[in-house]
Design an enzyme around this catalytic site. Structure first.
Site, short mmCIF file in Angstrom:
data_model
loop_
_atom_site.label_atom_id
_atom_site.label_comp_id
_atom_site.label_asym_id
_atom_site.label_seq_id
_atom_site.Cartn_x
_atom_site.Cartn_y
_atom_site.Cartn_z
N ARG A 279 0.77 -1.38 -0.05
CA ARG A 279 -0.22 -0.09 0.10
C ARG A 279 0.47 1.41 0.11
O ARG A 279 0.70 2.16 0.75
CB ARG A 279 -1.11 -0.06 1.04
N GLU B 290 -5.17 3.95 6.00
CA GLU B 290 -5.03 3.84 4.61
C GLU B 290 -5.35 5.05 3.93
O GLU B 290 -4.67 5.55 3.07
CB GLU B 290 -5.53 2.48 4.18
N SER C 20 -11.38 -0.06 3.17
CA SER C 20 -10.54 -0.39 4.34
C SER C 20 -9.83 0.87 5.09
O SER C 20 -9.09 1.54 4.15
CB SER C 20 -9.55 -1.39 4.01
#
Length: 342
Positions: A165, A334, A238
């Site tokens: 990520r 995130e 998420s």
């Protein structure tokens, strides 16, 4: 002709549906538009920021300067042979629709990333992924405007510096404006999948032969069951990364929490399921003052309306603290702040 709007409300352009006023706003439909917008910002002494699909951002209530909404469209087959196909996809293309198109053409490589919200231009920033596949596995190069060098550049896979990520685009906030990506997908390969939930779902279908379409539909079914549709329940997907810890720390946690969920990661650590940690701190289904935790998946924070980004961030901080207090594990958010803070 470049159209500039003043005091544009971005409530419909962020999937958490927070009110956010952009001081100046324009849509970018081609690279020429981008250059004109940058010239406009310079001439009027405005800062600027790039907005993609709005699915992975935490928008401030007021966004100064010029907001560039990337709407470039286009899918092109650059070359293909019996084994592979090389695609060029413009930044404004919808990611899920791209996945669906690839499956319809029997091109393999991104089928497990179905239903990830957002646009193609944002996909390299987060190195998006799902069910064991990541964008870095198929990306050949990224074309972008380099705001430092004042020119268009092409960065190959290694120059993107992909990690979990993460990427050079995320770490060099504001330097690159992505206009297209090149992806190499495969033909005539055996269908594979790594995650147990996906294996179990497909096993229960009793299929004689599993196809790319079967995998795609399975991912859509699993994600739809667990994750809310942003058009129905405002969310940013998420909200926390799955934390990666050392094997020794994982072994210690297993002694105290035998059912803790973890998987080996590429960096020789163990990737924990952040949703499991949050759930076991009692947050799943929590809702207060318009913000909360999705009842079916503790990894997703939701906004039901009449709340503020500040209230959501306070909830996120409370969740992070409770996970740390119980497991000594630090969660990382995130979605990215918009505009970027550094």
């Amino acid at each position: 002709m470049l159209s500039i709007e003043a005091n544009k409300n971005l409530i419909a352009l962020n999937t958490l549906a927070f009110n956010a006023i952009a001081e100046h706003f324009t849509c970018i439909s081609c690279e020429a538009d981008l250059l004109k917008a940058l010239q406009y910002a310079q001439a009027h002494k405005l800062g600027y920021q790039v907005l993609s699909g709005g699915s992975n951002v935490l928008v401030d209530e007021f966004i100064p300067g010029l907001t560039l909404h990337m709407q470039m469209l286009g899918r092109e087959v650059l070359e293909q042979c019996d084994q592979q196909v090389l695609l060029r996809i413009s930044a404004g293309e919808n990611w899920h629709q791209l996945v669906q198109w690839s499956v319809e053409n029997n091109w393999q490589g991104i089928e497990t990333m179905a239903l990830i919200p957002g646009l193609v231009g944002a996909s390299p920033v987060q190195n998006i992924g799902a069910y064991g596949a990541e964008l870095k596995d198929v990306l050949v190069q990224v074309r972008a405007w380099d705001c430092q060098r004042k020119e268009f550049v092409e960065l190959d896979n290694s120059q993107c510096q992909f990690a979990y990520r993460d990427s050079v685009f995320k770490r060099s906030k504001g330097r690159y404006i992505i206009t297209s990506v090149d992806l190499r997908l495969h033909k005539q390969q055996a269908v594979t999948f790594k995650y147990q939930a996906l294996k179990d779902y497909l096993h229960n279908q009793s299929l004689a032969k599993i196809t790319l379409k079967d995998v795609f539909q399975a991912v859509c079914a699993i994600r739809s069951d667990k994750l809310p549709d942003p058009l129905k329940v405002s969310n940013a997907g998420s909200f926390f990364k799955n934390p990666i810890i050392s094997p020794s720390q994982f072994q210690q946690l297993q002694k105290d929490f035998p059912k803790i969920v973890g998987h080996p990661s590429a960096c020789a650590g163990v990737k924990l399921a952040a949703g499991w940690l949050i759930d076991h701190c009692g947050w799943k289904g929590y809702l207060e003052s318009g913000v909360g935790v999705y009842p079916k998946q503790a990894l997703v924070l939701i906004h039901t309306g009449e709340s503020s980004i500040g209230q959501l961030m306070q909830l996120a901080d409370d969740i992070k603290q409770s996970v740390f207090d119980k497991f000594s594990v630090q969660l990382e958010i995130e979605p990215q702040r918009f505009p970027a803070t550094g």
